[in-house]
Design a protein around this motif. Sequence first.
Motif, mmCIF file in Angstrom:
data_model
loop_
_atom_site.group_PDB
_atom_site.id
_atom_site.type_symbol
_atom_site.label_atom_id
_atom_site.label_comp_id
_atom_site.label_asym_id
_atom_site.label_seq_id
_atom_site.Cartn_x
_atom_site.Cartn_y
_atom_site.Cartn_z
ATOM 1 N N THR A 181 0.827 -1.189 0.000
ATOM 2 C CA THR A 181 0.000 0.000 0.000
ATOM 3 C C THR A 181 0.870 1.250 0.000
ATOM 4 O O THR A 181 2.085 1.194 0.216
ATOM 5 N N ARG A 182 0.249 2.404 -0.260
ATOM 6 C CA ARG A 182 0.994 3.659 -0.252
ATOM 7 C C ARG A 182 1.637 3.897 1.107
ATOM 8 O O ARG A 182 2.785 4.340 1.188
ATOM 9 N N THR A 183 0.914 3.577 2.197
ATOM 10 C CA THR A 183 1.470 3.758 3.539
ATOM 11 C C THR A 183 2.688 2.875 3.743
ATOM 12 O O THR A 183 3.699 3.303 4.298
ATOM 13 N N ASP A 184 2.602 1.617 3.272
ATOM 14 C CA ASP A 184 3.735 0.698 3.400
ATOM 15 C C ASP A 184 4.942 1.214 2.645
ATOM 16 O O ASP A 184 6.068 1.159 3.127
ATOM 17 N N ARG A 185 4.697 1.691 1.417
ATOM 18 C CA ARG A 185 5.811 2.190 0.605
ATOM 19 C C ARG A 185 6.435 3.428 1.226
ATOM 20 O O ARG A 185 7.661 3.604 1.200
ATOM 21 N N LYS A 186 5.620 4.291 1.808
ATOM 22 C CA LYS A 186 6.129 5.491 2.458
ATOM 23 C C LYS A 186 6.968 5.123 3.672
ATOM 24 O O LYS A 186 8.055 5.680 3.897
ATOM 25 N N ALA A 187 6.497 4.155 4.460
ATOM 26 C CA ALA A 187 7.250 3.707 5.631
ATOM 27 C C ALA A 187 8.578 3.080 5.207
ATOM 28 O O ALA A 187 9.613 3.286 5.853
ATOM 29 N N LEU A 188 8.535 2.318 4.101
ATOM 30 C CA LEU A 188 9.763 1.688 3.605
ATOM 31 C C LEU A 188 10.758 2.741 3.145
ATOM 32 O O LEU A 188 11.957 2.654 3.442
ATOM 33 N N ARG A 189 10.291 3.760 2.425
ATOM 34 C CA ARG A 189 11.197 4.828 1.971
ATOM 35 C C ARG A 189 11.830 5.532 3.158
ATOM 36 O O ARG A 189 13.019 5.871 3.150
ATOM 37 N N ARG A 190 11.034 5.754 4.190
ATOM 38 C CA ARG A 190 11.561 6.432 5.377
ATOM 39 C C ARG A 190 12.641 5.598 6.070
ATOM 40 O O ARG A 190 13.674 6.130 6.480
ATOM 41 N N VAL A 191 12.386 4.308 6.206
ATOM 42 C CA VAL A 191 13.354 3.476 6.928
ATOM 43 C C VAL A 191 14.630 3.306 6.112
ATOM 44 O O VAL A 191 15.730 3.290 6.675
ATOM 45 N N VAL A 192 14.509 3.198 4.797
ATOM 46 C CA VAL A 192 15.706 3.114 3.956
ATOM 47 C C VAL A 192 16.504 4.405 4.059
ATOM 48 O O VAL A 192 17.729 4.397 4.226
ATOM 49 N N GLY A 193 15.806 5.545 3.973
ATOM 50 C CA GLY A 193 16.488 6.836 4.075
ATOM 51 C C GLY A 193 17.142 7.039 5.431
ATOM 52 O O GLY A 193 18.286 7.492 5.527
#
Length: 442
Positions: A14-26
Amino acid sequence: MHAALKTGAPGAGTRTDRKALRRVVGASAVGTTLEWYDHFIYGSAAALVFPKLFFPESDPATATMLSLITYAVAFVTRPLGAAIFGHFGDKHGRKNVLILTLVLMGTATGLIGVVPTYGSIGILAPLLLVVLRFVQGIGLGGEWGGAALMVGEFSNDGKRGLLGSLVQIASPVGLLLANAVFSIVTFLVSEEAFFAWGWRVPFLLSTVLVLVGLWIRRQVQESPLFEEEAAADEVGKAPLLEVVTCHWKRVLLAIGSRVGSDVTFYVFNVFILVYGTTQLGLPRQTLLTAVLFGAASQAVSIPMWGHLCDRIGRRPVLGIGAVGAMTWGFAFFPLLGSGVDALVFVAPAVGNFFIAAMWGPLAAYVPELFPTRVRYTGAGLGFQSAGVFGGALAPIITAALVTKYDTWVPVSVYLAALLVVLISCVAIARETAATDLREIGR
């Protein structure tokens, strides 16, 4: 060989999952960049500055050796940091521990920038240097394991290798930043000013990176896999004890799979400064520029190898890197000895291309060796213990080999021997690219 992995990873896309993933990678990438920036500015200073300012009473060769020993201190304390912070990360969650490690290592690095030299306070100066390097190592030891596993525990769709490699890019980026700052300072100020105060600038800039990293990490969510373990009351009660009693073979495989790349990295990126200035008489600026070429090569190559290890597996990519680096180790020093700038620049650039193959998959490969309940402790302990046998001993062994034999050949043989160890451990280990992280250890 196998297709890209299909793993039951945390998110549902989901968009929320992808946003959380981008944050943790960053967040993981930024924090780990600071880790490596701190590490590399100390390595550069240990090779170029500290022998003169902190060990002036010794002859040049001894002063360099003593300075490099202080560089090795952090490698020895890193496993302690991995054990301490891994314990809390496995018992109480990853996020807050990663914030604490960032503050600890950044503060220690900033304080190194204000330590008085031997000329001001005598023997107390190198002692303070060692203490701060000790503290820096504790923080560094707890950083990588948490940053790497957070990305894996958030990622999905068979991209753990690629996304983990984005954390590994922090190493060459940190090296680029460290050497770029040193290069700029040496270009802008005279040699006298550089030794008087210019060398302190890279250390003091670390405090700025800490503030940026803190701002980003505060926005990251807790690992979903850890939350699942906590909800099921399956969190490890004594993670370190469980790792050393139940998973010690995996720790040894992690150590052996990394130690060769650690030594290779030191030789191609730090020892080049020592050997190039003391044995070959090459200009410091030329060598720093060569290291920048190497770091750029590695930064570009890491995601390529990370993506490839999702396609064909972790073990083949690690093996390719080891064989390539072993071969290049015997061409590296003759290229430096040519004295031709273009060839001096090529030497670390090609070397770091092969290092990238051994480095890129590690953020996925090492955490995948351990179950979630002890993953922070196991991954951190395995990864950081390799530094004791690799990065900590490499400065001492390489300097001793060159001093005794007055040639580069024993250094390349030493490098090749440890890469054979890497190949052997990778051959023994189980391929984990297609494995669901929830199923490891069950």
